[in-house]
Design a protein around this motif. Structure first.
Motif, PDB file in Angstrom:
ATOM      1  N   ASP A   1      20.716  -3.900 -34.533  1.00 32.83           N
ATOM      2  CA  ASP A   1      20.387  -2.526 -35.272  1.00 32.83           C
ATOM      3  C   ASP A   1      22.144  -2.354 -35.472  1.00 32.83           C
ATOM      4  OD1 ASP A   1      19.406  -0.274 -36.319  1.00 32.83           O
ATOM      5  OD2 ASP A   1      21.557   0.699 -35.408  1.00 32.83           O
TER       6      ASP A   1
ATOM      7  N   THR B   1       8.347  -8.166 -37.206  1.00 36.41           N
ATOM      8  CA  THR B   1       7.962  -6.636 -36.280  1.00 36.41           C
ATOM      9  C   THR B   1      10.236  -5.625 -36.135  1.00 36.41           C
ATOM     10  OG1 THR B   1       6.479  -6.312 -35.875  1.00 36.41           O
ATOM     11  CG2 THR B   1       7.660  -4.680 -35.147  1.00 36.41           C
ATOM     12  N   THR B   2      10.663  -6.525 -36.166  1.00 31.92           N
ATOM     13  CA  THR B   2      12.457  -6.199 -36.184  1.00 31.92           C
ATOM     14  C   THR B   2      13.076  -6.439 -37.243  1.00 31.92           C
ATOM     15  OG1 THR B   2      12.373  -8.002 -33.711  1.00 31.92           O
ATOM     16  CG2 THR B   2      14.166  -7.362 -34.661  1.00 31.92           C
TER      17      THR B   2
ATOM     18  N   GLN C   1      11.738  -3.188 -39.210  1.00 29.61           N
ATOM     19  CA  GLN C   1      12.051  -2.068 -39.112  1.00 29.61           C
ATOM     20  C   GLN C   1      13.923  -1.860 -39.636  1.00 29.61           C
ATOM     21  OE1 GLN C   1      11.443  -1.006 -34.910  1.00 29.61           O
ATOM     22  NE2 GLN C   1      13.089   0.543 -34.781  1.00 29.61           N
TER      23      GLN C   1
ATOM     24  N   GLN D   1      14.136  -0.778 -42.937  1.00 30.31           N
ATOM     25  CA  GLN D   1      14.087   0.844 -42.684  1.00 30.31           C
ATOM     26  C   GLN D   1      15.524   1.089 -42.113  1.00 30.31           C
ATOM     27  OE1 GLN D   1      11.421   1.718 -39.783  1.00 30.31           O
ATOM     28  NE2 GLN D   1       9.415   1.499 -41.496  1.00 30.31           N
ATOM     29  N   ASN D   2      16.125   0.846 -41.807  1.00 31.89           N
ATOM     30  CA  ASN D   2      17.157   1.756 -41.102  1.00 31.89           C
ATOM     31  C   ASN D   2      18.985   0.816 -42.433  1.00 31.89           C
ATOM     32  OD1 ASN D   2      15.971   2.864 -39.095  1.00 31.89           O
ATOM     33  ND2 ASN D   2      16.746   1.562 -37.481  1.00 31.89           N
TER      34      ASN D   2
END
Length: 289
Positions: free
Chosen positions: A20, A64-65, A68, A71-72
């Protein structure tokens, strides 16, 4: 060197936090984000895994990573890569091909501080381009908002690392924050009949000399980055302790690393090691010769 921000992921909470952070950095630098996962295919392992199962697990993890992260960070450009092999060798090679390598740091439960982990430390001791180690915040799966505060730069003198200076000034300019530069020095041994008087004179001389060296090292970079407000901490002290204290509210801590080979192999040195154990902020380690 490809123009990417590369992050190593392993399915851990720390790896997701690092990914992230790396996504935000890739956007700020206008770089491609590259997610890398390395899985072992060691036939000599006690419980060897089927390579096809490993590959499928890696695909799921990367998918999956990436989902996500989008999305951020919906605007991030991203690619994924998986391979079987030695994680240290693979991540070191990936870091040497990237603008920046980002790795997660393993927590110590409820204790204050963290340990980077054997893979991250081994990569850090070998890679030739900047590496950022990111700690997962306590009680949260990821850190979706950057830490407040300034960029903190630990600077060694004389012979300040131009690579670390350029990295720190560039980050502060991009983040729109200040740069706090920390240089700590120690007095050489003093011998003679008038110890107190000699010590006082030497203290003043060394303080003035180090301050002049610091100002000279910062001047060209401050001119290149006029929007960055620079504060200086130049005093007698212990580098590791002073940096850890200065980093308490930092957005990012930057330190240079001069690669040296010991008979026991590459190592990161006591200052870097202290930062990695006692600093909650992301730590950028910038290698130089």
């Amino acid at each position: 060197m490809s123009r990417t921000v590369t992050v190593g992921i392993d399915g851990s909470r720390e790896g997701l936090t690092a990914a992230d952070w790396a996504a935000g950095e890739a956007l700020g630098r206008d770089r491609l984000l590259r997610l890398v996962h390395v899985w072992s295919n060691d036939a000599d392992a006690v419980t060897p895994s089927d390579p096809e199962n490993q590959r499928r697990r890696a695909e799921r993890l990367l998918h999956t990573t990436a989902k996500q992260l989008r999305q951020n960070h919906p605007d991030v450009r991203m690619e994924t890569s998986q391979s079987a092999g030695d994680p240290v060798e693979t991540l070191t090679a990936a870091g040497d091909r990237a603008d920046l390598l980002v790795l997660g740091s393993r927590g110590l439960g409820g204790m204050k501080g963290f340990i980077a982990g054997s893979v991250s430390l081994a990569v850090l001791a070998r890679v030739r381009h900047p590496v950022v180690l990111v700690r997962a915040p306590h009680g949260e799966p990821t850190e979706r908002t950057p830490r407040a505060g300034d960029v903190v730069l630990g600077l060694d003198l004389p012979g300040a690392s131009e690579e670390a200076l350029g990295f720190a000034f560039g980050c502060a300019d991009r983040y729109g924050c200040g740069l706090h530069v920390v240089h700590s020095w120690a007095l050489p041994p003093v011998h003679g009949p008038d110890m107190a008087g000699a010590l006082a004179v030497l203290l003043d001389e060394v303080a003035a000399e180090r301050q002049a060296q610091l100002d000279a090292a910062l001047a060209p970079w401050a001119e290149k980055h006029p929007a960055v407000t620079v504060t200086r901490q130049c005093r007698q002290g212990r580098a590791a302790q002073d940096l850890v204290e200065a980093a308490e509210e930092a957005r990012l801590v930057v330190v240079g690393l001069r690669h040296r080979r010991h008979r026991f192999g590459a190592h990161v040195g006591p200052v870097v090691h202290s930062l990695l154990h006692h600093t909650a902020a992301p730590v950028a380690v910038v290698p130089h010769d």
